[in-house]
Scaffold this motif. Structure first.
Motif, short mmCIF file in Angstrom:
data_model
loop_
_atom_site.label_atom_id
_atom_site.label_comp_id
_atom_site.label_asym_id
_atom_site.label_seq_id
_atom_site.Cartn_x
_atom_site.Cartn_y
_atom_site.Cartn_z
N UNK A 212 119.54 20.44 -47.80
CA UNK A 212 120.57 20.99 -48.68
C UNK A 212 120.04 21.40 -50.05
N UNK A 213 120.90 21.84 -50.91
CA UNK A 213 120.72 22.26 -52.29
C UNK A 213 119.72 23.39 -52.45
N UNK A 214 120.05 24.26 -53.40
CA UNK A 214 119.30 25.47 -53.71
C UNK A 214 119.27 26.40 -52.50
N UNK A 215 118.86 25.90 -51.37
CA UNK A 215 118.97 26.66 -50.15
C UNK A 215 119.78 25.80 -49.20
N UNK A 216 120.70 26.43 -48.52
CA UNK A 216 121.57 25.67 -47.62
C UNK A 216 120.74 24.89 -46.62
N UNK A 217 119.84 25.52 -45.96
CA UNK A 217 119.04 24.81 -44.96
C UNK A 217 117.89 25.68 -44.51
N UNK A 218 116.84 25.01 -44.06
CA UNK A 218 115.76 25.77 -43.47
C UNK A 218 116.23 26.41 -42.17
N UNK A 219 117.32 25.90 -41.62
CA UNK A 219 117.93 26.55 -40.45
C UNK A 219 118.17 28.03 -40.72
N UNK A 220 118.70 28.33 -41.91
CA UNK A 220 119.03 29.72 -42.20
C UNK A 220 117.78 30.57 -42.34
N UNK A 221 116.75 30.05 -43.00
CA UNK A 221 115.52 30.81 -43.14
C UNK A 221 114.86 31.02 -41.78
N UNK A 222 114.80 29.96 -40.99
CA UNK A 222 114.10 30.08 -39.72
C UNK A 222 114.87 30.95 -38.75
N UNK A 223 116.21 30.86 -38.78
CA UNK A 223 117.01 31.76 -37.95
C UNK A 223 116.79 33.20 -38.38
N UNK A 224 116.68 33.43 -39.70
CA UNK A 224 116.44 34.77 -40.22
C UNK A 224 115.09 35.29 -39.76
N UNK A 225 114.05 34.47 -39.93
CA UNK A 225 112.71 34.88 -39.50
C UNK A 225 112.68 35.16 -38.01
N UNK A 226 113.30 34.28 -37.24
CA UNK A 226 113.29 34.44 -35.79
C UNK A 226 114.01 35.72 -35.37
N UNK A 227 115.10 36.04 -36.05
CA UNK A 227 115.83 37.28 -35.75
C UNK A 227 114.97 38.50 -36.04
N UNK A 228 114.29 38.50 -37.19
CA UNK A 228 113.44 39.63 -37.56
C UNK A 228 112.24 39.73 -36.63
N UNK A 229 111.65 38.58 -36.27
CA UNK A 229 110.54 38.59 -35.31
C UNK A 229 110.95 39.25 -34.00
N UNK A 230 112.19 39.07 -33.62
CA UNK A 230 112.66 39.58 -32.33
C UNK A 230 113.32 40.95 -32.43
N UNK A 231 113.13 41.65 -33.56
CA UNK A 231 113.51 43.06 -33.60
C UNK A 231 114.54 43.48 -34.62
N UNK A 232 115.14 42.54 -35.35
CA UNK A 232 116.14 42.91 -36.35
C UNK A 232 115.43 43.42 -37.60
N UNK A 233 115.95 44.49 -38.18
CA UNK A 233 115.40 45.03 -39.43
C UNK A 233 116.20 44.47 -40.60
N UNK A 234 115.51 43.96 -41.61
CA UNK A 234 116.16 43.39 -42.79
C UNK A 234 115.82 44.21 -44.02
N UNK A 235 116.83 44.51 -44.82
CA UNK A 235 116.62 45.13 -46.12
C UNK A 235 117.37 44.32 -47.17
N UNK A 236 116.66 43.86 -48.19
CA UNK A 236 117.30 43.14 -49.28
C UNK A 236 117.48 44.07 -50.48
N UNK A 237 118.21 43.60 -51.49
CA UNK A 237 118.54 44.40 -52.68
C UNK A 237 119.27 45.68 -52.29
#
Length: 698
Positions: A212-237
């Motif tokens: 918890x805190x500052x970042x909700x969970x490493x779950x969210x980061x790892x889910x994000x990385x895993x999604x991008x690894x498997x073909x999702x395109x991410x654009x921030x800003x």
């Protein structure tokens, strides 16, 4: 009992073991599970760093269209993106902030609730328990660190026991299993440091805890990385500014791409300097050519002329930094020693000068949003897509209005937290709640995090209530400390080292909104997902995929989908194999793996250079120390990146500059105060005494 003894009583994720699939795993059992798993996991090859503000992969089809655009990179967006990556679908995922997990997601308790207090028949009740039961399996794939520590709702009088029995019945109606009432004697055995006036508790052993805190969970980061690894395109800003009905088959989404003002200025100056240098090169080349074709008696005179021109151009080249201040080049030499880059880094900010992030800014990226970062629009992007999934959190109602849908409004509720040192973590084994308030819900909690810290809070300040919205920092601190003292009286507020706030995206409907837009069925709203949204997120994602299927999205299985993700943080045993020293003593050039694995960059959390480099070379773009802080904990320990201790923030920025091949001026640092209620980043004795006084207010 001494503080050291207390610290030894609690487990810390990554120290002599890890929390894995809900349970503790000793370090000797981590091999093949939490260590040495790269060969079986996605995205673990050492790639170059991502391009600025986007992932490496472009997922658009040959006709430059997408099947799905996901708006919002919080935990809901991450869960949906990962589920969509299981199929051969072109997915673009956009976020207004400068990183994933920058909105409501990062100011959160990290609790995977069981669902016993959700109103039967509501979306919360529908998804919470179902999602809770998915977390152990998710952790086996993503290895974000998950503990089923269980929760206790405390009763202090007979009337409270009636509330507990009502919660027990409600939980059973919602399908929650294993609930039971524990009486005082058993409660004190389970939690010996709980307030002695507690007489009973509702025990839910299936409630869990992620980072918890500052970042909700490493779950969210790892889910994000895993999604991008498997073909999702991410654009921030990327801020969504307009959505139009292009034709019957597509929608046109207009994005405004922003960058921090300092970065934009540096790039512009670098462009001018490049043009200037090219012009000098052209003049010099012309001068040399003219010299060689000059003949006759004028040769000596021309020689002096040409020499004068070339000397003048040489002098001008040395004056380029003064003619074009802040003209940062686009690349840096990797051979530059890291200590030199550290010397170039601006010092960490932590006292005065800053302003708290406003509530509107908290809803679109917080301290990493366009206004706090003085963002400037650098381009407009037009995206053509079949479907839009609105997971924009606090801005979800604004996104809905872009298609003329005014069926709901987001009414943010602020939640403030206080974080204490690890020597306080022994005070709570479970997540401890008071009996819920009829209007404000679960109320404050006391919980030991996976890292061994004690976390207190949150408040529940509705933004629509002016008095609550304008509460002073002192009033917020007093509320949290006084309320939490009623649960666990023995904590020491002088051990506070961090405080923060999040804005929950409550809707005016009083429940989660998961539905097709009334104005355009090609847009799906996943909005108003407040607590227990983390618990429900994986279950919500499954239903969103089914909604898209029914709406006409073809979901052919992605045969190359890899569900597994290797962790970034490496479990450690004390200082075994690690080396700590001043900047430059053990630093590498980014090529020596053994040297990076041993070199400690953050002393408090024992974060190594290799862990930081791994994070940078993964699938998500990182261009600030905050991005590394949330992924590896570098700078998140009790010294909060104190430059007099180990100067880890500057060291992290230097490593990012080296790995991204950019000047250190292009690498962001930690803003202050962001959402903190503390008067300064490095708490002093005066403020410690103030917190003691707050706790003692009756």
């Amino acid at each position: 009992m001494t503080p050291n003894a207390k610290t030894e009583e609690i487990r810390q994720h990554g120290v002599k073991g890890v929390y894995y699939a809900g349970n503790w795993l000793d370090i000797e059992d981590c091999d093949g599970v939490f260590q040495n798993v790269e060969k079986s996991c996605s995205g673990c090859d050492f790639q170059d760093a991502c391009p600025r503000s986007r992932s490496r992969k472009v997922a658009a089809k040959d006709d430059d269209t997408y099947d799905v655009v996901i708006i919002g990179a919080g935990c809901i967006g991450a869960a949906i993106a990962r589920e969509l990556s299981r199929y051969k679908i072109s997915v673009l995922w956009v976020e207004a902030g400068d990183d994933v997990s920058q909105g409501a997601t990062k100011g959160n308790s990290g609790i995977v609730h069981a669902g016993y207090d959700d109103k039967p028949g509501s979306n919360r009740a529908k998804y919470c328990w179902k999602g809770n039961q998915m977390f152990a399996a998710l952790d086996k794939e993503l290895r974000f660190g998950y503990q089923t520590n269980g929760s206790l709702v405390l009763a202090f009088k007979e009337a409270d026991k009636k509330v507990l029995n009502n919660l027990l019945k409600r939980g059973k109606t919602n399908g929650v299993q294993n609930l039971r009432i524990v009486e005082r004697a058993e409660l004190l055995r389970m939690e010996p440091h709980v307030h002695p006036d507690a007489i009973a508790a509702l025990y839910s052993p299936d409630a869990g805890n992620v980072i918890p805190y500052e970042v909700l969970s490493r779950f969210q980061f790892y889910a994000s990385e895993n999604a991008v690894d498997n073909g999702v395109e991410l654009r921030i800003r990327r801020q969504v500014m307009d959505i139009q009905n292009k034709d019957k088959g597509h929608m046109m989404v207009t994005l405004k791409y922003w960058e921090p003002e300092d970065y934009v200025r540096a790039i512009a100056q670098a462009g001018k300097a490049t043009v200037f240098n090219f012009a000098m090169y052209a003049v010099g080349a012309t001068t040399v050519a003219h010299f060689f074709v000059t003949k006759g008696s004028a040769h000596k005179q021309n020689e002096k002329y040409h020499l004068a021109v070339l000397c003048f151009l040489w002098i001008l080249s040395k004056l380029v930094p003064f003619i074009f201040p802040n003209a940062a080049t686009s690349k840096v030499d990797r051979s530059i020693p890291l200590c030199h880059l550290v010397d170039q880094a601006s010092p960490p900010v932590g006292t005065g000068g800053g302003h708290p992030v406003s509530v509107p800014d908290m809803l679109v990226g917080g301290s990493g949003g366009p206004r706090p970062m003085q963002g400037k629009i650098v381009s407009t992007e037009k995206i053509k897509t079949k479907f839009v999934v609105n997971c924009a959190g606090g801005a979800a109602d604004e996104i809905a209005r872009l298609v003329g849908d005014d069926s709901f409004n987001i009414k943010p509720r602020l939640g403030d937290y206080i974080l204490l040192n690890r020597n306080q973590g022994y005070l709570a084994k479970h997540t401890l709640f008071p009996c819920p308030d009829p209007k404000l819900g679960k109320g404050v909690l006391v919980q030991t995090t996976l890292w061994g810290n004690l976390i207190l809070g949150p408040t529940a300040r509705d933004v629509g209530n002016e008095e609550a919205r304008k509460m002073s920092s002192a009033a917020v601190q007093e509320y949290i400390l006084a309320k939490c003292k009623q649960l666990v009286p023995g904590f020491d507020p002088r051990e506070t080292f961090h405080a923060f706030c999040g804005a929950r995206a409550k809707s005016d409907r009083g429940d989660w909104i998961i539905e097709h837009s009334k104005n355009d069925a090609r847009m799906i709203h996943v909005a108003g997902i407040d607590s227990p949204g983390l618990a429900g997120s994986p279950a919500i994602a499954l239903d969103v995929i089914e909604m898209l299927r029914k709406a006409g999205l073809t979901t052919e299985t992605n045969q190359s989908f890899n569900p597994n993700r290797a962790p970034i943080v490496i479990p450690k045993v004390g200082m075994k194999g690690l080396k700590m020293g001043p900047v430059g003593k053990f630093d590498s050039d980014g090529s020596n793996m053994e040297q990076m694995a041993a070199n400690v960059v953050c002393k408090c959390e024992k974060v190594t250079e290799l862990e930081i480099v791994r994070a940078i070379r993964r699938s998500l773009p990182i261009d600030s120390s905050q991005g590394i802080r949330k992924r590896t904990r570098a700078g998140m320990g009790h010294c909060q990146g104190d430059p007099e201790n180990y100067n880890c923030e500057a060291r992290v920025r230097a490593i990012i500059a080296r790995e991204n091949g950019v000047p250190i001026e292009h690498v962001g640092g930690r803003p202050w105060p962001a959402t903190s209620t503390l008067s300064q980043r490095w708490i002093n004795e005066k403020e410690k005494q103030h917190l003691v006084d707050c706790m003692n207010v009756e």
